[in-house]
Design an enzyme around this catalytic site. Structure first.
Site, PDB file in Angstrom:
ATOM      1  N   ALA A  15       0.869  -1.176   0.000  1.00 51.57           N
ATOM      2  CA  ALA A  15       0.000   0.000   0.000  1.00 51.57           C
ATOM      3  C   ALA A  15       0.907   1.228   0.000  1.00 51.57           C
ATOM      4  O   ALA A  15       2.072   1.150   0.420  1.00 51.57           O
ATOM      5  CB  ALA A  15      -0.889  -0.021   1.233  1.00 51.57           C
TER       6      ALA A  15
ATOM      7  N   GLY B  43       0.604  -4.955   1.103  1.00 50.08           N
ATOM      8  CA  GLY B  43      -0.578  -5.041   0.247  1.00 50.08           C
ATOM      9  C   GLY B  43      -0.308  -5.785  -1.054  1.00 50.08           C
ATOM     10  O   GLY B  43      -1.240  -6.334  -1.663  1.00 50.08           O
TER      11      GLY B  43
ATOM     12  N   GLU C 136      -0.631  -9.331  -0.193  1.00 47.50           N
ATOM     13  CA  GLU C 136      -2.058  -9.553   0.094  1.00 47.50           C
ATOM     14  C   GLU C 136      -2.899  -9.622  -1.176  1.00 47.50           C
ATOM     15  O   GLU C 136      -3.794 -10.451  -1.290  1.00 47.50           O
ATOM     16  CB  GLU C 136      -2.573  -8.444   1.030  1.00 47.50           C
ATOM     17  CG  GLU C 136      -2.020  -8.595   2.447  1.00 47.50           C
ATOM     18  CD  GLU C 136      -2.244  -7.364   3.304  1.00 47.50           C
ATOM     19  OE1 GLU C 136      -1.897  -6.252   2.865  1.00 47.50           O
ATOM     20  OE2 GLU C 136      -2.767  -7.507   4.419  1.00 47.50           O
TER      21      GLU C 136
ATOM     22  N   GLU D  60       4.498  -5.044   7.755  1.00 45.25           N
ATOM     23  CA  GLU D  60       3.699  -4.021   8.449  1.00 45.25           C
ATOM     24  C   GLU D  60       4.118  -3.767   9.888  1.00 45.25           C
ATOM     25  O   GLU D  60       4.122  -2.623  10.340  1.00 45.25           O
ATOM     26  CB  GLU D  60       2.205  -4.379   8.404  1.00 45.25           C
ATOM     27  CG  GLU D  60       1.538  -4.151   7.055  1.00 45.25           C
ATOM     28  CD  GLU D  60       1.676  -5.329   6.114  1.00 45.25           C
ATOM     29  OE1 GLU D  60       2.484  -6.260   6.398  1.00 45.25           O
ATOM     30  OE2 GLU D  60       0.983  -5.340   5.084  1.00 45.25           O
TER      31      GLU D  60
HETATM   32  N1  DAK Z   1       4.547   3.155  -1.019  1.00 46.67           N
HETATM   33  C1  DAK Z   1       4.877   4.290  -1.676  1.00 46.67           C
HETATM   34  N2  DAK Z   1       5.975   4.416  -2.448  1.00 46.67           N
HETATM   35  C2  DAK Z   1       6.775   3.353  -2.540  1.00 46.67           C
HETATM   36  C3  DAK Z   1       6.499   2.116  -1.889  1.00 46.67           C
HETATM   37  C4  DAK Z   1       5.315   2.050  -1.097  1.00 46.67           C
HETATM   38  N3  DAK Z   1       4.911   0.945  -0.477  1.00 46.67           N
HETATM   39  N4  DAK Z   1       7.497   1.255  -2.170  1.00 46.67           N
HETATM   40  C5  DAK Z   1       8.333   1.901  -2.970  1.00 46.67           C
HETATM   41  N5  DAK Z   1       7.924   3.156  -3.205  1.00 46.67           N
HETATM   42  C6  DAK Z   1       8.570   4.181  -4.017  1.00 46.67           C
HETATM   43  C7  DAK Z   1       9.772   4.752  -3.294  1.00 46.67           C
HETATM   44  O1  DAK Z   1       9.368   5.755  -2.389  1.00 46.67           O
HETATM   45  C8  DAK Z   1      10.559   5.312  -4.467  1.00 46.67           C
HETATM   46  O2  DAK Z   1       9.994   6.533  -4.860  1.00 46.67           O
HETATM   47  P1  DAK Z   1      10.899   7.820  -5.210  1.00 46.67           P
HETATM   48  O3  DAK Z   1      11.698   8.070  -3.977  1.00 46.67           O
HETATM   49  O4  DAK Z   1      11.731   7.373  -6.374  1.00 46.67           O
HETATM   50  O5  DAK Z   1       9.924   8.895  -5.535  1.00 46.67           O
HETATM   51  C9  DAK Z   1      10.307   4.311  -5.566  1.00 46.67           C
HETATM   52  O6  DAK Z   1       9.133   3.623  -5.190  1.00 46.67           O
HETATM   53  C10 DAK Z   1      11.427   3.287  -5.700  1.00 46.67           C
HETATM   54  O7  DAK Z   1      11.642   2.708  -4.421  1.00 46.67           O
HETATM   55  P2  DAK Z   1      13.099   2.583  -3.749  1.00 46.67           P
HETATM   56  O8  DAK Z   1      13.986   3.689  -4.208  1.00 46.67           O
HETATM   57  O9  DAK Z   1      12.896   2.411  -2.311  1.00 46.67           O
HETATM   58  O10 DAK Z   1      13.606   1.241  -4.448  1.00 46.67           O
HETATM   59  P3  DAK Z   1      14.625   0.185  -3.838  1.00 46.67           P
HETATM   60  O11 DAK Z   1      14.939  -0.753  -4.934  1.00 46.67           O
HETATM   61  O12 DAK Z   1      15.764   0.861  -3.141  1.00 46.67           O
HETATM   62  O13 DAK Z   1      13.816  -0.602  -2.701  1.00 46.67           O
HETATM   63  C11 DAK Z   1      11.877  -1.750  -1.805  1.00 46.67           C
HETATM   64  C12 DAK Z   1      12.679  -1.375  -3.081  1.00 46.67           C
HETATM   65  C13 DAK Z   1      10.603  -2.457  -2.250  1.00 46.67           C
HETATM   66  C14 DAK Z   1      12.694  -2.700  -0.922  1.00 46.67           C
HETATM   67  C15 DAK Z   1      11.565  -0.442  -1.019  1.00 46.67           C
HETATM   68  O14 DAK Z   1      10.980   0.489  -1.938  1.00 46.67           O
HETATM   69  C16 DAK Z   1      10.626  -0.662   0.096  1.00 46.67           C
HETATM   70  O15 DAK Z   1      10.986  -1.190   1.178  1.00 46.67           O
HETATM   71  N6  DAK Z   1       9.348  -0.273  -0.098  1.00 46.67           N
HETATM   72  C17 DAK Z   1       8.334  -0.371   0.921  1.00 46.67           C
HETATM   73  C18 DAK Z   1       7.883  -1.793   1.064  1.00 46.67           C
HETATM   74  C19 DAK Z   1       6.883  -1.954   2.145  1.00 46.67           C
HETATM   75  O16 DAK Z   1       7.156  -1.746   3.346  1.00 46.67           O
HETATM   76  N7  DAK Z   1       5.681  -2.325   1.752  1.00 46.67           N
HETATM   77  C20 DAK Z   1       4.613  -2.553   2.676  1.00 46.67           C
HETATM   78  C21 DAK Z   1       3.822  -1.286   2.795  1.00 46.67           C
HETATM   79  S1  DAK Z   1       2.708  -1.420   4.121  1.00 46.67           S
HETATM   80  C22 DAK Z   1      -4.345  -1.145   6.266  1.00 46.67           C
HETATM   81  C23 DAK Z   1      -4.413  -1.158   4.915  1.00 46.67           C
HETATM   82  C24 DAK Z   1      -3.333  -1.525   4.195  1.00 46.67           C
HETATM   83  C25 DAK Z   1      -2.161  -1.898   4.771  1.00 46.67           C
HETATM   84  C26 DAK Z   1      -2.086  -1.877   6.135  1.00 46.67           C
HETATM   85  C27 DAK Z   1      -3.164  -1.511   6.892  1.00 46.67           C
HETATM   86  N8  DAK Z   1      -5.465  -0.783   7.024  1.00 46.67           N
HETATM   87  C28 DAK Z   1      -6.200   0.344   6.616  1.00 46.67           C
HETATM   88  C29 DAK Z   1      -5.549  -1.213   8.386  1.00 46.67           C
HETATM   89  C30 DAK Z   1      -1.038  -2.234   3.961  1.00 46.67           C
HETATM   90  C31 DAK Z   1       0.192  -1.929   4.349  1.00 46.67           C
HETATM   91  C32 DAK Z   1       1.327  -2.048   3.450  1.00 46.67           C
HETATM   92  O17 DAK Z   1       1.289  -2.528   2.351  1.00 46.67           O
END
Ligand code: DAK
Length: 277
Positions: free
Chosen positions: A63, A108, A111, A131
């Site tokens: 997400a 997400g 998921e 998360e």
């Molecule tokens: N959201 C927004 N932008 C994201 C993103 C994300 N999840 N993942 C990557 N990006 C963006 C980065 O900010 C970057 O943007 P710029 O800085 O270039 O503008 C671009 O994508 C490239 O990412 P990186 O530069 O970080 O690329 P790397 O190869 O260095 O790293 C990575 C890739 C996937 C390891 C890293 O980007 C990363 O760790 N991303 C976050 C992964 C993550 O933690 N995903 C889980 C998100 S939490 C709920 C509803 C939904 C949810 C929870 C609760 N309720 C309402 C209760 C869901 C939660 C989630 O999904």
């Protein structure tokens, strides 16, 4: 649509989440567009769907953390509902949906792949529920679907530790069915990337599904999904009803008729063209 693309190949629809700059992260607009795309699928001409992400690096990196970071409690609940509505739509969509996971499937992203019927991936895929490291619980069904897919013990380990796992481990624990790598010729040149091989395999599988009797396939999806929510006695009753319903279809008569003809005279064997009727 800005972030979701749809392509039709014969009876297979390919849905691509196309927000590559943010690694296809799910913001509200992507979720809205996904919902609209699924609503627009023509079920008379489409028998299987493939869901993938644009590019070679990421399926869906979760997400959108930027959008979520400023949410109030009420907005967080609304965002969670928006995602859950789309994911439930995919899960209960009448025809099968194959997730072709081409890279990161985090939060997400993991998921949404689990709301699909089948997951296959490229060898650079990485799955995880990070998360708890962000101070939240999985919010798009992760605590529920992961435990159902790979068992509570392994799901708890993945979720509590927030550790991402690679494609081979995902296959070992049953989260994906198959992993695809690049093809390299004798000189060491890549002749097909892992994503290309993944998409070719997804299309082959989807076409194989599309060639079967469509009402029977739909009924199987319904029986499996609904049966998993109830005890075994109710589950087999659901199966009985859906089995019985097949005997009102032309496709059942065509499929069985073809088998019987084949027994009488093997030269009469042909591929049945099911009518979805
Ligand atoms: N959201 C927004 N932008 C994201 C993103 C994300 N999840 N993942 C990557 N990006 C963006 C980065 O900010 C970057 O943007 P710029 O800085 O270039 O503008 C671009 O994508 C490239 O990412 P990186 O530069 O970080 O690329 P790397 O190869 O260095 O790293 C990575 C890739 C996937 C390891 C890293 O980007 C990363 O760790 N991303 C976050 C992964 C993550 O933690 N995903 C889980 C998100 S939490 C709920 C509803 C939904 C949810 C929870 C609760 N309720 C309402 C209760 C869901 C939660 C989630 O999904």
């Amino acid at each position: 649509m800005e972030f979701v693309k749809y392509e039709q190949k014969d009876m297979v629809g390919i849905i691509t989440i196309d927000r590559e700059k943010a690694l296809n992260a799910l913001n509200s607009q992507v979720l809205d567009e996904l919902g609209e795309t699924f609503d627009a699928v023509d079920l008379n001409t489409t028998r299987c769907l493939i869901l993938t992400g644009a590019g070679e690096k990421s399926f869906v990196a979760g997400a959108d953390i930027g959008e979520m970071s400023t949410l109030t409690k009420a907005e967080g609940t609304a965002f969670g509902k928006k995602g859950n509505d789309v994911f439930l739509k995919i899960e209960s969509f009448p025809i099968p949906v194959i997730a072709a996971v081409n890279g990161f499937a985090l939060g997400g992203g993991c998921e949404i792949s689990m709301s699909c019927d089948i997951r296959i991936c490229s060898d650079n895929a990485m799955f995880g529920q990070p998360e708890v490291g962000l101070g939240i619980t999985p919010g798009f069904g992760g605590t529920q679907r992961l435990a159902r897919l790979i068992g509570a013990g392994m799901a708890k380990q993945m979720i509590y530790t927030a550790r991402n796992i690679k494609a081979d481990e995902a296959k070992r624990i049953g989260l994906v069915n198959e992993v695809y790598s690049a093809t390299v010729d004798e000189a060491g040149n890549v002749t097909a990337t892992a994503k290309e091989n993944l998409m070719a395999a997804a299309l082959k599988m989807a076409s194989g599904i599309a060639a079967q009797a469509p009402i029977a396939v739909r009924n199987c999806k319904k029986a499996i999904n609904e049966g998993l929510q109830v005890d075994i006695e109710k589950a087999v009753a659901i199966e009985e009803d859906l089995f019985g319903a097949c005997f009102e279809t032309e496709d059942q008569r065509a499929g069985m008729g073809n088998f019987l003809k084949k027994k009488d005279d093997p030269t009469k064997v042909k591929v049945v063209e099911f009518k979805n009727a």
